[in-house]
Write a protein that holds these residues in place. Structure first.
Motif, PDB file in Angstrom:
ATOM      1  N   TRP A  82      11.995   3.468  -0.565  1.00  0.00           N
ATOM      2  CA  TRP A  82      10.662   3.334   0.012  1.00  0.00           C
ATOM      3  C   TRP A  82      10.347   4.358   1.094  1.00  0.00           C
ATOM      4  CZ3 TRP A  82      10.034   2.351   5.131  1.00  0.00           C
ATOM      5  CH2 TRP A  82      11.106   1.792   5.816  1.00  0.00           C
ATOM      6  N   PRO A  83      11.314   4.829   1.928  1.00  0.00           N
ATOM      7  CA  PRO A  83      10.923   5.859   2.904  1.00  0.00           C
ATOM      8  C   PRO A  83      10.467   7.161   2.229  1.00  0.00           C
ATOM      9  CG  PRO A  83      13.002   4.871   3.561  1.00  0.00           C
ATOM     10  CD  PRO A  83      12.691   4.383   2.193  1.00  0.00           C
ATOM     11  N   TYR A  84      11.103   7.511   1.117  1.00  0.00           N
ATOM     12  CA  TYR A  84      10.705   8.727   0.401  1.00  0.00           C
ATOM     13  C   TYR A  84       9.298   8.575  -0.169  1.00  0.00           C
ATOM     14  CZ  TYR A  84      15.647   9.795   0.722  1.00  0.00           C
ATOM     15  OH  TYR A  84      16.905  10.020   1.181  1.00  0.00           O
ATOM     16  N   LEU A  85       9.004   7.406  -0.713  1.00  0.00           N
ATOM     17  CA  LEU A  85       7.674   7.152  -1.242  1.00  0.00           C
ATOM     18  C   LEU A  85       6.632   7.194  -0.126  1.00  0.00           C
ATOM     19  CD1 LEU A  85       5.906   6.340  -3.672  1.00  0.00           C
ATOM     20  CD2 LEU A  85       6.345   3.967  -3.044  1.00  0.00           C
ATOM     21  N   LEU A  86       6.938   6.618   1.014  1.00  0.00           N
ATOM     22  CA  LEU A  86       6.017   6.615   2.140  1.00  0.00           C
ATOM     23  C   LEU A  86       5.741   8.037   2.629  1.00  0.00           C
ATOM     24  CD1 LEU A  86       4.451   4.822   4.147  1.00  0.00           C
ATOM     25  CD2 LEU A  86       6.461   4.923   5.616  1.00  0.00           C
ATOM     26  N   VAL A  87       6.780   8.856   2.747  1.00  0.00           N
ATOM     27  CA  VAL A  87       6.595  10.245   3.189  1.00  0.00           C
ATOM     28  C   VAL A  87       5.777  11.024   2.158  1.00  0.00           C
ATOM     29  CG1 VAL A  87       7.829  12.423   3.603  1.00  0.00           C
ATOM     30  CG2 VAL A  87       8.636  10.304   4.650  1.00  0.00           C
TER      31      VAL A  87
END
Length: 118
Positions: free
Chosen positions: A91-96
């Protein structure tokens, strides 16, 4: 003016004969073709990297190799890289990615509306 420049560039007087260059090019092409054919023949008919052995393996050698190949995985204590390593959450990669996508493409569309044509 542009037509005069274009037509003057392609005058028959400006074109020189390239007979010697054509002969030179064709002879160079023939030399390269012969060299490539020689390399291909040398590569095809040269000895192998590992020279073939004088005798073929016996049936006993082949069966011993097959048994060793079947037993090797059973004799191993643990497969290579068998420890469990948890991968980081996605999820952090998707958010970025979504944030950068909005900043690059969405925000300029909201700020700079452009001229509306009717």
């Amino acid at each position: 003016l542009a037509q005069d420049l274009f037509s003057s560039a392609f005058q028959p007087e400006a074109i020189t004969t390239t007979g010697t260059m054509a002969r030179s090019r064709s002879s160079l092409l023939a030399i390269v073709a012969v060299a490539m054919a020689a390399c291909l023949c040398w590569h095809t008919f040269s000895a192998a990297f590992v020279p073939p052995s004088g005798k073929a393996p016996s049936a006993q050698d082949l069966s011993a190799a097959a048994v060793a190949g079947l037993l090797a995985p059973m004799l191993m204590a643990e497969p290579a890289h068998a420890e469990y390593i948890q991968s980081p959450p996605g999820w952090p990669y998707l958010l970025v990615f979504l944030t950068l996508f909005f900043v690059v493409f969405g925000l300029p569309q909201l700020i700079f509306k452009g001229n509306k044509r009717n």
